[in-house]
Design a protein around this motif. Structure first.
Motif, mmCIF file in Angstrom:
data_model
loop_
_atom_site.group_PDB
_atom_site.id
_atom_site.type_symbol
_atom_site.label_atom_id
_atom_site.label_comp_id
_atom_site.label_asym_id
_atom_site.label_seq_id
_atom_site.Cartn_x
_atom_site.Cartn_y
_atom_site.Cartn_z
ATOM 1 N N ALA A 705 38.152 27.736 49.550
ATOM 2 C CA ALA A 705 39.199 28.048 48.855
ATOM 3 C C ALA A 705 40.570 28.586 49.505
ATOM 4 N N VAL A 706 40.014 29.286 50.530
ATOM 5 C CA VAL A 706 41.078 30.144 51.151
ATOM 6 C C VAL A 706 40.924 29.749 52.630
ATOM 7 N N PRO A 707 41.263 28.820 53.151
ATOM 8 C CA PRO A 707 40.734 28.182 54.722
ATOM 9 C C PRO A 707 41.243 29.172 55.575
ATOM 10 N N MET A 708 42.362 30.211 55.504
ATOM 11 C CA MET A 708 42.805 31.028 56.424
ATOM 12 C C MET A 708 41.638 32.157 56.617
ATOM 13 N N LEU A 709 40.907 32.348 55.749
ATOM 14 C CA LEU A 709 40.221 33.492 55.897
ATOM 15 C C LEU A 709 38.779 32.859 56.365
ATOM 16 N N LYS A 710 38.372 31.638 56.530
ATOM 17 C CA LYS A 710 37.199 31.166 57.118
ATOM 18 C C LYS A 710 36.557 31.905 58.175
ATOM 19 N N LYS A 711 37.330 32.071 59.120
ATOM 20 C CA LYS A 711 36.953 32.694 60.182
ATOM 21 C C LYS A 711 36.028 33.998 59.940
ATOM 22 N N TRP A 712 36.568 34.926 59.007
ATOM 23 C CA TRP A 712 36.001 36.129 58.517
ATOM 24 C C TRP A 712 34.901 35.848 57.405
ATOM 25 N N LEU A 713 34.697 34.805 56.741
ATOM 26 C CA LEU A 713 33.789 34.705 55.966
ATOM 27 C C LEU A 713 32.914 33.584 55.989
#
Length: 795
Positions: A705-713
């Motif tokens: 839902a929030v691709p910009m956070l994918k790296k940290w999630l």
């Protein structure tokens, strides 16, 4: 002046940005779990301590079981509340309240079963002592949630506040597992029903063999290869033309979703004299992991203190799989036949009534309201008959007669595994447990081992109809009626070879096999490889040896498909075909007999098999997809590779699709499709390794839902060895959700790892703790390490 004002504006914007970042940072930090200190909690009988090691694994100690349940709920909520929320919302059909319209179709499908209403009814029927324990657990969950400095970070991203935990929510978590482990049986029955209407009896007997040479049942040796004769001609849908661009081999992804292994070695084969139990449950893998590691020290029902170590599921106050010092246990999905689809008839002169095998009746209509984020609530009507709710598929109505709808489908009886002292006790408890029917494999400190089914089983007539197909409204059979009595459950104890193995395939071949039925057993290659691998450990073994079988990635099942590919890639087939020649070279030179990350040969051999599947079954799958998302020919029978193998070996003219001049031409077309798939976008074949395809794509649900956070999630993009038809099951987002090997009473020598850490919070040091060990298959201690944090609850 202008420059000065511009400078001030820029500095002001930077200051605002810094404040926003700091605000976000403190918001995220505020939802981290409390690890140390003292908390006064109402309702405790005494003090409880939660000691965590450097991986965040809690050891919870208390003088009253209900106090330990409270502390368990507290740590579950602080580490994993958003996960718990999803686990209760999914079966209840309440995801749209969080995610909006995009979750509405899923909610409609699940709301059909009205599991929240069923959970509320089940709570009312609970024994008083179990209800009290669940009340204390629920109080702990809500206190843990409320004690966070800010709401869990996921709710900040979706813009909502979390809803308090209710007693029935813990039962909904169990129903989430029913959906995960059994609901695909609906698609299977629809697929088999369609096939029955589009094939002769002789064709059905060939296409749907009941067993194969890959099976490894507990009560017999592996059966012989199926011997149903190949009919003179194929069904009309066989080998119909399908789209060949692009060659994605999407069907192959299905096998990433089947799995679980467990086995036990008896004391007579153990160097320490106790039984050794190993368990690795295969599930879809997300962050955080399905399982939450825990050690409980609680008063024993027999006096003194008992230590229970293993895995729990957030939302439930019990250890699901583990060891209590006397007995160790683990589960695999049993894939029995626990769902009947019963066609429903209606006529104009009986308005409001439906026809079922038992006669005419008037369904009860329930009005269900689905809350949808950002828009008006949606209403749906659920019509419920005596055999279950009515669903529609392919223009027909079916009553879904599913064990999950029974009032005894869910309870808290699993927690009594804490107190069993022997294999005999564990096998006696199993039929009383309310959970999806699982293969329970147990071993005790005396060296005994045993198998049975844990969870409710349907009771079918002495001479059952074939309930693996939809039942007719005008027929005489109503399918299963009531639950099988505990005394009638099948079981196996202390077999002569000193080992028991289950891996989702056919467990029984004898008379008691009918008590389980076939609800989509796995092919059996994995179970057979594990059985033979365990036997190869010899007369005496230990925990390390038993654990090692979980990491067996030998390609015994795929190897014959490599041989078939090489057989048709002869000089004639390679003439003027440089890519075929390159594929032939890789199949010869790159093969190491394993599903290893650097193997192009393994990936190509596997893709060849699946290319043949799509060319021959693809036309039928197009029609089946119109009935249900889970309806397809591989769901109709996991033994389709055996069917294709027989056809390639015998090459009957009546089964060769008209588009091909010979069976060799068909296989070459499948290999060309494989090449197109592997060399997509101009990539060289030599770069198409198994690791490139089998790269971990494990992420937190919010990452989508929030691709910009994918790296940290997300986990790192690790390339994973292993595949579905071998003990080391691994897919991009599916696989060994935990690995555990333990001798009861010797937990200090127990081994464990899992794909994620204890916390669901990306800022926690426990978020991915242990992940690299799981990737490498490195065995780490089952017991928590030295305490580095201590939280105490006092009354």
């Amino acid at each position: 002046m202008v420059k000065l004002w511009l400078k001030r504006i820029v500095l002001g914007l930077l200051a605002l940005l810094l404040l926003a970042v700091l605000g976000l940072w403190f918001f995220l930090r505020g939802s981290l779990a409390q690890l140390d200190g003292k908390i006064t909690a109402a309702g405790l009988s005494g003090s409880v301590t939660v000691a965590r090691d450097d991986h965040g694994i809690p050891s919870i100690t208390g003088s009253h079981r209900n106090d330990v349940a409270y502390a368990t709920g507290f740590v579950h909520a602080q580490d994993r509340f958003f996960q718990m929320d999803l686990l209760r919302r999914m079966p209840a059909g309440e995801l749209s309240e969080l995610f909006g319209e995009k979750a509405l179709e899923t909610d409609r499908i699940h709301r059909l079963h009205r599991f929240r209403a069923r959970a509320q009814q089940a709570i009312q029927a609970m024994p008083a002592d179990e209800r009290k324990l669940l009340e204390r657990y629920t109080a702990g969950v809500n206190d843990g949630l409320n004690a966070l400095g800010s709401r869990p970070f996921e709710y900040g991203l979706v813009g909502l506040r979390p809803r308090a935990w209710a007693l029935e929510d813990s039962f909904l978590v169990a129903w989430a597992m029913y959906i995960d482990l059994q609901v695909t049986g609906i698609g299977r029955e629809l697929a088999r029903g369609w096939l029955k209407e589009h094939a002769s009896q002789e064709q059905l007997a060939f296409l749907l063999p009941e067993t194969s040479q890959w099976d490894a049942p507990l009560d017999a040796a592996s059966p012989a290869a199926p011997d149903a004769p190949i009919p003179a001609r194929a069904p009309d849908w066989w080998g119909k033309e399908i789209a060949k661009e692009p060659a994605t081999l999407a069907s192959a992804a299905f096998v990433d979703g089947v799995g679980s292994n467990n086995w036990a070695v008896a004391g007579k084969r153990s160097r320490n004299g106790g039984a050794i139990v190993s368990d690795d449950m295969h599930l879809g893998i997300k962050l955080p992991s399905t399982w939450y590691r825990v050690l409980l020290q609680v008063p024993s029902a027999h006096g003194g203190t008992r230590r229970i170590v293993g895995v729990s599921i957030p939302g439930v106050p019990a250890v699901v799989a583990g060891s209590n010092g006397h007995v160790a246990w683990g589960f695999t999905n049993s894939y029995g036949d626990y769902i009947d689809l019963v066609e429903v008839g209606e006529v104009k002169d009986r308005p409001g009534q439906v026809k079922l095998p038992g006669g005419w009746e008037k369904p009860v209509t329930h009005e269900e309201t689905i809350l949808v984020k950002g828009q008006a609530a949606v209403s749906m009507k659920v019509r419920e008959t005596s055999l279950g709710p009515i669903m529609q598929s392919g223009g027909r109505d079916y009553a879904v007669h599913w064990v999950a709808h029974d009032p005894k489908a869910v309870n808290l009886a699993l927690r009594h595994m804490e107190d069993v002292d022997s294999v005999k006790d564990a096998l006696a408890l199993a039929p009383k447990v309310g959970m999806p029917a699982q293969n329970l494999v147990v071993g005790d400190s005396n060296g005994d081992i045993g198998w049975t089914i844990s969870g409710p089983l349907p009771q079918r007539p002495a001479t059952p109809a074939d309930a693996s197909y939809p039942l007719s409204a005008n027929g005489s059979t109503r399918g299963w009626q009531g639950l099988l009595p505990a005394a009638a459950y099948p079981s196996v104890r202390n077999p002569a070879d000193g080992q028991l193995v289950t891996a989702n395939s056919r467990q029984l071949l004898g008379a008691e096999a009918a008590k389980l039925g076939d609800g989509g057993f796995d092919l059996g290659a994995r179970a057979k490889q594990a059985r033979d691998g365990l036997a190869a450990l010899g007369e005496k073994t230990d925990e390390q040896g038993v654990y090692s079988v979980m990491l067996d990635d030998r390609a015994l099942f795929i190897s014959p498909w490599r041989d078939r590919a090489l057989a048709v890639l002869d000089a004639e087939a390679l003439q003027g075909k440089p890519q075929r020649a390159e594929l032939a070279r890789l199949l010869k030179d790159n093969w190491n007999g394993r599903a290893s990350v650097d193997s192009v040969a393994y990936r190509a051999s596997r893709a060849f098999m699946w290319s043949l599947y799509e060319l021959l079954y693809g036309g039928a799958n197009v029609e089946l997809a119109k009935l249900n998302k889970d309806a397809n020919m591989r769901a109709a029978s996991s033994r389709w590779p055996v069917v294709l193998g027989r056809l390639l070996d015998e090459q009957p003219a009546g089964w060769l699709p008209h588009a091909y001049a010979s069976w060799k031409a068909l296989q070459l077309a499948a290999l060309d499709r494989t090449i197109e798939h592997l060399a997509k976008d101009g990539k060289p074949l030599a770069s198409a390794t198994w690791g490139v395809r089998n790269t971990a794509a494990i992420a937190h649900p919010i990452a989508g839902a929030v691709p910009m956070l994918k790296k940290w999630l997300s986990v790192p993009p690790d390339q994973l060895p292993g595949d579905s038809n071998m003990p080391r099951v691994a897919g991009p987002a599916f696989g060994q959700s935990e690995r555990m090997t333990v001798t009861p009473g010797r937990e200090e020598q127990g081994l464990f790892n899992m794909p994620g850490g204890q916390s669901g919070h990306p800022l926690s040091p426990f978020f991915l703790a242990g992940h690299s060990d799981w990737v490498a298959g490195k065995a780490t201690p089952l017991l928590p390490g030295t305490a580095t944090h201590t939280l105490t609850f006092v009354k």
